[in-house]
Design an enzyme around this catalytic site. Structure first.
Site, mmCIF file in Angstrom:
data_model
loop_
_atom_site.group_PDB
_atom_site.id
_atom_site.type_symbol
_atom_site.label_atom_id
_atom_site.label_comp_id
_atom_site.label_asym_id
_atom_site.label_seq_id
_atom_site.Cartn_x
_atom_site.Cartn_y
_atom_site.Cartn_z
ATOM 1 N N HIS A 1 10.751 -12.347 0.023
ATOM 2 C CA HIS A 1 9.711 -12.198 1.057
ATOM 3 C C HIS A 1 9.475 -13.529 1.802
ATOM 4 O O HIS A 1 8.383 -14.109 1.730
ATOM 5 C CB HIS A 1 8.400 -11.693 0.434
ATOM 6 C CG HIS A 1 7.487 -11.052 1.440
ATOM 7 N ND1 HIS A 1 6.662 -9.994 1.154
ATOM 8 C CD2 HIS A 1 7.273 -11.334 2.759
ATOM 9 C CE1 HIS A 1 5.977 -9.663 2.222
ATOM 10 N NE2 HIS A 1 6.334 -10.460 3.215
ATOM 11 N N GLU B 1 6.049 -6.535 -5.754
ATOM 12 C CA GLU B 1 6.125 -7.970 -5.429
ATOM 13 C C GLU B 1 4.939 -8.695 -6.029
ATOM 14 O O GLU B 1 3.839 -8.136 -6.017
ATOM 15 C CB GLU B 1 6.077 -8.192 -3.912
ATOM 16 C CG GLU B 1 7.235 -7.664 -3.150
ATOM 17 C CD GLU B 1 7.147 -8.004 -1.652
ATOM 18 O OE1 GLU B 1 6.337 -8.873 -1.283
ATOM 19 O OE2 GLU B 1 7.877 -7.386 -0.873
ATOM 20 N N ARG C 1 7.840 -3.841 4.900
ATOM 21 C CA ARG C 1 7.140 -3.816 3.612
ATOM 22 C C ARG C 1 7.957 -2.939 2.656
ATOM 23 O O ARG C 1 8.550 -1.933 3.074
ATOM 24 C CB ARG C 1 5.731 -3.230 3.745
ATOM 25 C CG ARG C 1 4.704 -4.182 4.335
ATOM 26 C CD ARG C 1 4.347 -5.337 3.375
ATOM 27 N NE ARG C 1 3.340 -6.240 3.895
ATOM 28 C CZ ARG C 1 3.588 -7.381 4.542
ATOM 29 N NH1 ARG C 1 4.830 -7.756 4.774
ATOM 30 N NH2 ARG C 1 2.597 -8.145 4.965
HETATM 31 P P1 NAD Z 1 3.688 -4.766 15.384
HETATM 32 O O1 NAD Z 1 2.352 -4.189 15.120
HETATM 33 O O2 NAD Z 1 3.883 -5.644 16.566
HETATM 34 O O3 NAD Z 1 4.785 -3.595 15.456
HETATM 35 C C1 NAD Z 1 4.814 -2.525 14.558
HETATM 36 C C2 NAD Z 1 5.372 -1.334 15.325
HETATM 37 O O4 NAD Z 1 5.539 -0.262 14.392
HETATM 38 C C3 NAD Z 1 4.418 -0.828 16.427
HETATM 39 O O5 NAD Z 1 5.076 -0.822 17.671
HETATM 40 C C4 NAD Z 1 4.059 0.578 15.969
HETATM 41 O O6 NAD Z 1 3.911 1.484 17.060
HETATM 42 C C5 NAD Z 1 5.262 0.943 15.112
HETATM 43 N N1 NAD Z 1 5.009 2.060 14.200
HETATM 44 C C6 NAD Z 1 3.879 2.335 13.509
HETATM 45 N N2 NAD Z 1 4.053 3.466 12.794
HETATM 46 C C7 NAD Z 1 5.311 3.899 13.055
HETATM 47 C C8 NAD Z 1 6.065 5.018 12.612
HETATM 48 N N3 NAD Z 1 5.554 5.923 11.762
HETATM 49 N N4 NAD Z 1 7.346 5.154 13.064
HETATM 50 C C9 NAD Z 1 7.873 4.251 13.926
HETATM 51 N N5 NAD Z 1 7.187 3.184 14.397
HETATM 52 C C10 NAD Z 1 5.929 3.013 13.958
HETATM 53 O O7 NAD Z 1 4.075 -5.539 14.037
HETATM 54 P P2 NAD Z 1 5.251 -6.611 13.827
HETATM 55 O O8 NAD Z 1 4.744 -7.983 14.074
HETATM 56 O O9 NAD Z 1 6.463 -6.161 14.556
HETATM 57 O O10 NAD Z 1 5.438 -6.484 12.236
HETATM 58 C C11 NAD Z 1 5.859 -5.272 11.660
HETATM 59 C C12 NAD Z 1 5.633 -5.331 10.158
HETATM 60 O O11 NAD Z 1 6.512 -6.308 9.592
HETATM 61 C C13 NAD Z 1 4.232 -5.828 9.748
HETATM 62 O O12 NAD Z 1 3.290 -4.767 9.717
HETATM 63 C C14 NAD Z 1 4.460 -6.416 8.382
HETATM 64 O O13 NAD Z 1 4.237 -5.438 7.382
HETATM 65 C C15 NAD Z 1 5.935 -6.811 8.394
HETATM 66 N N6 NAD Z 1 6.146 -8.277 8.382
HETATM 67 C C16 NAD Z 1 6.865 -8.818 7.375
HETATM 68 C C17 NAD Z 1 7.140 -10.176 7.368
HETATM 69 C C18 NAD Z 1 7.979 -10.796 6.277
HETATM 70 O O14 NAD Z 1 7.730 -11.931 5.908
HETATM 71 N N7 NAD Z 1 8.979 -10.110 5.767
HETATM 72 C C19 NAD Z 1 6.644 -10.997 8.396
HETATM 73 C C20 NAD Z 1 5.885 -10.400 9.396
HETATM 74 C C21 NAD Z 1 5.639 -9.039 9.396
#
Ligand code: NAD
Length: 331
Positions: free
Chosen positions: A287, A267, A238
Site C-alpha cells: 500500500h 491490511e 482498496r
Molecule cells: P475519485 O473520487 O477522484 O474517483 C473515483 C471514481 O470512482 C469517481 O469518478 C466515481 O464516479 C467512480 N466510481 C464510484 N463508484 C463506482 C462504481 N460502482 N463503478 C465505477 N466507478 C465508480 O478518487 P481517486 O482519487 O481517483 O481515488 C480512487 C480510490 O483510490 C480512492 O477512493 C482510494 O480508495 C484509492 N487510493 C489508493 C491509494 C493508494 O495508496 N493505493 C492512493 C489514493 C487513492
C-alpha cells in the site's frame, strides 16, 4: 485555551504536525504498533479533531469517546472507507480527505505495477539476485507488451484520468467504466465503455474506485472469467474491491496472465501473508500508492489545513463528497 486534537501517529511526513502543535494541544498514539479502536478511544475524550490515516478505524465509539467537542475528522488519505460516515453525519462532525494532491503519484505507482506485472520484473530480479543468470536464453522471462495494448480503467476520477494520460504516452487504447463520471463521451484520453465491453477487450484492467457497498467485490469470479487469459488486473484502489480468493484461483489456473496489487482485503499483513504474495505472476506492494516524500507531506498538510479551518469556524477545504463542510450541519 488551546483545543485538543488527536493524531493516530506521533510522526508524520512534512511539517504539518508542527503547524498543528502550534495551534492545538496534540495528543498522539505513540506506540509503533497500529492503534486499535480501543487504543484511539482511550486517547479521545475531549478532543475537537481527529487526524487519522486511511487505514485507522474511525467508528461511532471513537466519536462518542471524543464527546460533543468533536467537530472534524481529517483523513490524511483519499479513501474514506475506514470512517463511519453515517455516525459522523448524525453527530454533526465534518469528515475530510485529500483530493488534488496524490493522483499523479498514485498513477505513477499504478504504471509501475502494470509494467512489473506484464514484463515479469519481480521474477527476473529474483532470478538475477539468486545467481541463476548463467546463460542468455531467448525464452526466459517472456512477458507481454504494454505499448499498444488496451487499458481499461474502472473508476474515472482523479487517479483514473492520471493513469489514462500515462496510457496515452504508452500508445495504449484507453477505455473507462464509471457510471458517475461527468465524462460521457471520448474526452481525447479515454472512451467510455460498459463494464462488459471493458472486461472483454482490455489487456490491462486497472481499478480506481472507492470502496463502497456497491464496489465491494466488484471484481469477482464472474468478472475475472470475462477477462482475456492474457490480461493483467491491477489495483491501487482498496483491497475489498477484488475477491482475492477468486483472483488467486484465476492466476493459479492461468485463466489470467497476471496481477499487480498495492491493496488487500486484510491490511497490514504482518507475517500472515496473503497467498497472493508468493504467486510468481502477481506483483505485490505494501500500500505505497501515495508514498513519495512531497506527496505524503502534502496529504498531512491538507489534513491539518482542514482541521485548522473547521476549528477556526471556516468551512473545511476538502470535505467528503455528500457531507457538510461545516461542523454541526448534518449532511
Ligand atoms: P475519485 O473520487 O477522484 O474517483 C473515483 C471514481 O470512482 C469517481 O469518478 C466515481 O464516479 C467512480 N466510481 C464510484 N463508484 C463506482 C462504481 N460502482 N463503478 C465505477 N466507478 C465508480 O478518487 P481517486 O482519487 O481517483 O481515488 C480512487 C480510490 O483510490 C480512492 O477512493 C482510494 O480508495 C484509492 N487510493 C489508493 C491509494 C493508494 O495508496 N493505493 C492512493 C489514493 C487513492
Amino acid at each position: 485555551m488551546k483545543k485538543r486534537v488527536l493524531t493516530t501517529r506521533e510522526n508524520l511526513p512534512g511539517h504539518g504536525l508542527d503547524r498543528l502543535s502550534e495551534a492545538a494541544d496534540v495528543v498522539a498514539w505513540s506506540a509503533a504498533a497500529k492503534p486499535g479502536p480501543a487504543d484511539l478511544a482511550a486517547l479521545a475524550p475531549g478532543v475537537s479533531a481527529v487526524l487519522a490515516l486511511g487505514n485507522d478505524p474511525v467508528d461511532a465509539a471513537l466519536m462518542d469517546a471524543a464527546g460533543p467537542s468533536l467537530r472534524v475528522i481529517a483523513l490524511a488519505s483519499m479513501g474514506y472507507d475506514n470512517v463511519d460516515r453515517t455516525a459522523a453525519a448524525e453527530r454533526g462532525v465534518v469528515v475530510t480527505h485529500t483530493p488534488g494532491v496524490l493522483a499523479e503519484t498514485t498513477a505513477d505507482l499504478t504504471f509501475a505495477l502494470i509494467l512489473a506485472a506484464r514484463r515479469r520484473l519481480g521474477a527476473a530480479t529474483e532470478s538475477l539476485a539468486a545467481g541463476s543468470w548463467d546463460v542468455f536464453r531467448m525464452h526466459d522471462y517472456l512477458g507481454l507488451d504494454v505499448h499498444g495494448a488496451t487499458l481499461g480503467l474502472i473508476g474515472y476520477g482523479q487517479i483514473g484520468r492520471a493513469v489514462a494520460r500515462r496510457g496515452q504516452g504508452f500508445g495504449m487504447r484507453v477505455l473507462h467504466y464509471d457510471p458517475y463520471a461527468d465524462v460521457t463521451s471520448d474526452d481525447g484520453l479515454s472512451t467510455p465503455a460498459s463494464l462488459t465491453t471493458l472486461l472483454a477487450e482490455s489487456d490491462v484492467v486497472s481499478l480506481h474506485v472507492p470502496l463502497t457497498a456497491e464496489t465491494r467485490h466488484l471484481i469477482a469470479a464472474r468478472e475475472l472469467a470475462a477477462m482475456k487469459p492474457t490480461a493483467t488486473l491491477v489495483s491501487t484502489s482498496r483491497g475489498g474491491v477484488v475477491d482475492e480468493a477468486a483472483l488467486l484461483d484465476a492466476v493459479r489456473s492461468r485463466r489470467l496472465h497476471s496481477a499487480g496489487l498495492d491493496v488487500y482485503e486484510r491490511e497490514p499483513m504482518g507475517r500472515e501473508l496473503s497467498p497472493l504474495v508468493a504467486e510468481e505472476h502477481v506483483v505485490t506492494l505494501p500500500h505505497i500508492g501515495s508514498a513519495t516524500e512531497p506527496t505524503r507531506a502534502a496529504m498531512v498538510d491538507l489534513a491539518v489545513d482542514n482541521i485548522l479551518d473547521v476549528l477556526d469556524g471556516r468551512p473545511a477545504r476538502t470535505p467528503l463528497p455528500g457531507t457538510a463542510a461545516r461542523a454541526g450541519v448534518a449532511a
